[in-house]
Design an enzyme around this catalytic site. Sequence first.
Site, PDB file in Angstrom:
ATOM      1  N   ASP A 173       1.017  -1.304  -0.111  1.00  0.00           N
ATOM      2  CA  ASP A 173      -0.030   0.032   0.062  1.00  0.00           C
ATOM      3  C   ASP A 173       0.998   1.306  -0.144  1.00  0.00           C
ATOM      4  OD1 ASP A 173      -1.867   2.021   0.117  1.00  0.00           O
ATOM      5  OD2 ASP A 173      -2.892   1.176   2.117  1.00  0.00           O
ATOM      6  N   ASP A 206      23.294  -4.129   2.359  1.00  0.00           N
ATOM      7  CA  ASP A 206      22.009  -4.665   1.581  1.00  0.00           C
ATOM      8  C   ASP A 206      22.236  -4.488   0.086  1.00  0.00           C
ATOM      9  OD1 ASP A 206      19.075  -4.992   1.040  1.00  0.00           O
ATOM     10  OD2 ASP A 206      19.030  -4.979   3.409  1.00  0.00           O
ATOM     11  N   ASP A 215      14.516  11.824   1.190  1.00  0.00           N
ATOM     12  CA  ASP A 215      14.638  11.529   2.613  1.00  0.00           C
ATOM     13  C   ASP A 215      15.492  10.725   2.923  1.00  0.00           C
ATOM     14  OD1 ASP A 215      12.782  12.696   4.104  1.00  0.00           O
ATOM     15  OD2 ASP A 215      11.289  10.942   4.240  1.00  0.00           O
ATOM     16  N   HIS A 244      15.235  -3.204  -1.833  1.00  0.00           N
ATOM     17  CA  HIS A 244      15.147  -3.715  -0.524  1.00  0.00           C
ATOM     18  C   HIS A 244      16.096  -2.925   0.633  1.00  0.00           C
ATOM     19  CE1 HIS A 244      16.084  -6.561   3.040  1.00  0.00           C
ATOM     20  NE2 HIS A 244      15.074  -7.067   2.796  1.00  0.00           N
ATOM     21  N   ASN A 258      11.786  17.440   7.998  1.00  0.00           N
ATOM     22  CA  ASN A 258      11.982  18.115   6.911  1.00  0.00           C
ATOM     23  C   ASN A 258      10.654  18.273   6.018  1.00  0.00           C
ATOM     24  OD1 ASN A 258      11.719  15.527   6.109  1.00  0.00           O
ATOM     25  ND2 ASN A 258      13.391  15.331   4.766  1.00  0.00           N
ATOM     26  N   THR A 260       9.117  16.204   4.340  1.00  0.00           N
ATOM     27  CA  THR A 260       8.775  15.407   3.433  1.00  0.00           C
ATOM     28  C   THR A 260       8.773  13.866   3.783  1.00  0.00           C
ATOM     29  OG1 THR A 260      10.439  16.781   2.196  1.00  0.00           O
ATOM     30  CG2 THR A 260      10.405  14.430   1.368  1.00  0.00           C
ATOM     31  N   ASP A 372      16.943 -12.060  20.416  1.00  0.00           N
ATOM     32  CA  ASP A 372      17.483 -11.087  21.426  1.00  0.00           C
ATOM     33  C   ASP A 372      16.331 -10.308  21.631  1.00  0.00           C
ATOM     34  OD1 ASP A 372      20.230 -12.189  21.723  1.00  0.00           O
ATOM     35  OD2 ASP A 372      20.467 -11.480  19.690  1.00  0.00           O
ATOM     36  N   SER A 396      13.137  -8.098   8.014  1.00  0.00           N
ATOM     37  CA  SER A 396      14.042  -7.285   7.376  1.00  0.00           C
ATOM     38  C   SER A 396      13.969  -5.784   7.931  1.00  0.00           C
ATOM     39  CB  SER A 396      14.078  -7.412   5.803  1.00  0.00           C
ATOM     40  OG  SER A 396      14.640  -8.194   5.083  1.00  0.00           O
TER      41      SER A 396
END
Length: 817
Positions: A173, A206, A215, A244, A258, A260, A372, A396
């Site tokens: 979404d 990544d 941003d 990702h 900011n 944004t 943890d 992730s």
Amino acid sequence: MSAHTSRRTTRDARDRRPFRDRRSALMIRHTLAAAAVSIVVACGSASAADLSGGQPASMSAASVARIASSLRLQPGDLAAMSAARPLAFSEVAGNQEFSSELIVRARRQCAIRAMSRLTPAMVKKSQFVDEAVVRVPDGVSEGEFAAALMATGDYEYAEPNWVLFPLATTPNDPQFSSSWQHTRMQSTLAWDITQGSPDVIVAVCDSGVDIDHPDLAAALVPGYNAVNNLAQVDGGLVDDVNGHGTFVAGCAAAIGNNGTGVVGVGWNMRIMPVRVSNNSSGTANPFDLLEGARWAASNGAKAVNVSFTGATSSGTNAAARDVKNMGGLLLWASGNDGTQSSNGYFPDLTIVGSTTSSDSRSGFSNYGTAIDVVAPGSGVRSTQRGGGYGNSSGTSFASPMAAGVVGMIFSANPALGPDDVQDILYSSADDLGSAGYDIFYGHGRVNTFNAVTMAQSYTPRLTLPLFEDFESADWQTVLSGGVGTPELIVDPGAPSGTGALALDAGESVESAPIAGLAAFNAGFGLSVKARAEGVPAFETLSLQYRDEAGVWHTVDQAVSAGGDGAYVLRQGALDNDFAYHSSAVRLVANNTSGRWIIDDLAIGEMDGLGLVPFADGFDDGVIDPARWTDVSDAAIAIDQGDFVMAMGNDATASTVNLPLLDLQALDQSAWLVVTGQGLTSGDSLAVEIRSEFLAWTTLGTIDVSGVDATPRGFEFEVPDLAVIGTQTQLRLTASTAGGTVFVDDVHIGTTRLPDLDPGCSDADLAEPYGLLNIFDIQAYIGLYNSQDPAADLAAPFGVFNIFDLQEYINRYNAGCP
């Protein structure tokens, strides 16, 4: 063999006797090569039995041959590899898939040989640690190759360099504007304290990061391409190839306030893009992930995030330890299979599971004893590649939420170390599920406000290794508690400098809280150098540590021989229950009078008690189990103000296994000093030796019938089959009619029995000592003719000539003092 005996009046005299003919270097090389298997065992500890991997049979000869041809074999490799049984590795499609490569990490003490062996098969090598990627030979499985390497004993681990997958679901979404995670984490309250420091860097290992995202762009610092081993400043590409990494980066540190888009957990912090994949699918291998993490930490990252499969492996925790040593903390997503992940203990790695907006475990989030903490990860909103925003779910995105909290903790208190920050992250989490730690939520869901608040007032723990030499009043920073009023004194005989600490009867000193996890990783021990001053015989100074339950454990004691003594090293291993983040140590004076003087308090690697060269004068007042085993009817006694081992009839004592091979020398001796009480004709002390190549063999039987209070030394040659051993033992057995043999100063190695009665001067070489006469001249001529180093008295040294003779005559003519 016969024994070499000497009377003792001093322990510091120079040895003047030839021991035996020096073997040639060729002979040494030949003998040591014959013991190649033992060399491997001395460095490693693996065996075929250790490496069964659940497999029923050893590898085929064909597999061993293929493996051998792919490596630079070291002595003993073929025998060890042939006995190994394949390890079992499980491939899971879409999670971890074989790549025909292994990641292999060398044991520190074996690194040169271990890395040399891998050279022909090496694909990549770490620039930070002794770790490499090696190619699996054709026709050999990953399990076979790993087992063969581990069988050498030279490696910490060998495991597949899996193809790992980014942990994510498809964004659902892109117009969803809720950032519920910050409500649950109380981020807004935390931002009243700090919005994150621009000096704190969060690294994202990544698929890269959208370097033009409005941003993110202003928060980026130069990154790294781990696939190509190329820094961004040198042309390494870090732009996102999958999308990702951009979403992950926004969760942790998207710019805030900011006007944004969205806001990250720490919106003034910096983001370091570490690209670990060059393909559009975003898949990566563990080596590039771990090497990228190490690069990030070495370049200033405080929080390093990995949102891929493969969290629970030997390599990830080792890399987490590397990152900690560089000042950062490594966080890893738990996985999206919704199953119980591999159990295990990964103390340096922070593994993060996912929660929903109702603080329940996300159905996809893996759980187990490795978890943890948890963090928001279901339907969270963040930055998307291409400059947009959207919602997504997965561990992730929970992991970078926790990484953002880590960055906020470092921002709130820059003096904290990685272990401190990890402790705060766990302690400040909101407890969910069962009370206390549980396998679904770990320590709880991270809370930004709690963490920042705790960080402000948190006292950093003492870091290890630790050393205090008492040269200034700063010792009170280390030893901040205790009983009584210990006094800093000046002691010219102190082991380090002139400062020492005096503990009167009943006093103690206790350390400030310690980051004890490093002791678990490195096998550290607690040690101190102590001497008694007026302490009654057999009264003690205890070395203790405190576990998490607050219970004190004694690891060793210094024992007084009565009166004033010399400094003695006391040390003991710290058990695993010391390895938590507020452990402590203390020294306790158990004496009724007098005082203990201490110096060189340390927590670190222990001296090699029980190893080679072996030396025990029993000065610590115990028959130390780290040095001696199979002790029967022998006990510590005091003889002429000195601790000795008292042996009556049929008393025995054996050393622990000694790796004499490690000394790399064939000329080795065993010697000891004895006195006696009540000994009569026929009394004896048998000296025996054994190794894995030699059954118990008598070196000599000492006739102690004439031994009295005058110390006498006895020396024996160590046989070659014991010299090349890694499990060599010396055994002493007394046979008396009722008297007692006192044993002192037992040595095994390359040191020689000192000349225990050197006479009245350097010229007094023969009995009767104390008188210079023709026997001394004859003794020197004998040394000179045999070119014994003891006869080389004058320059040019190394040459025997008239100048040496003249120097001896000068010393002889000078007479006795």
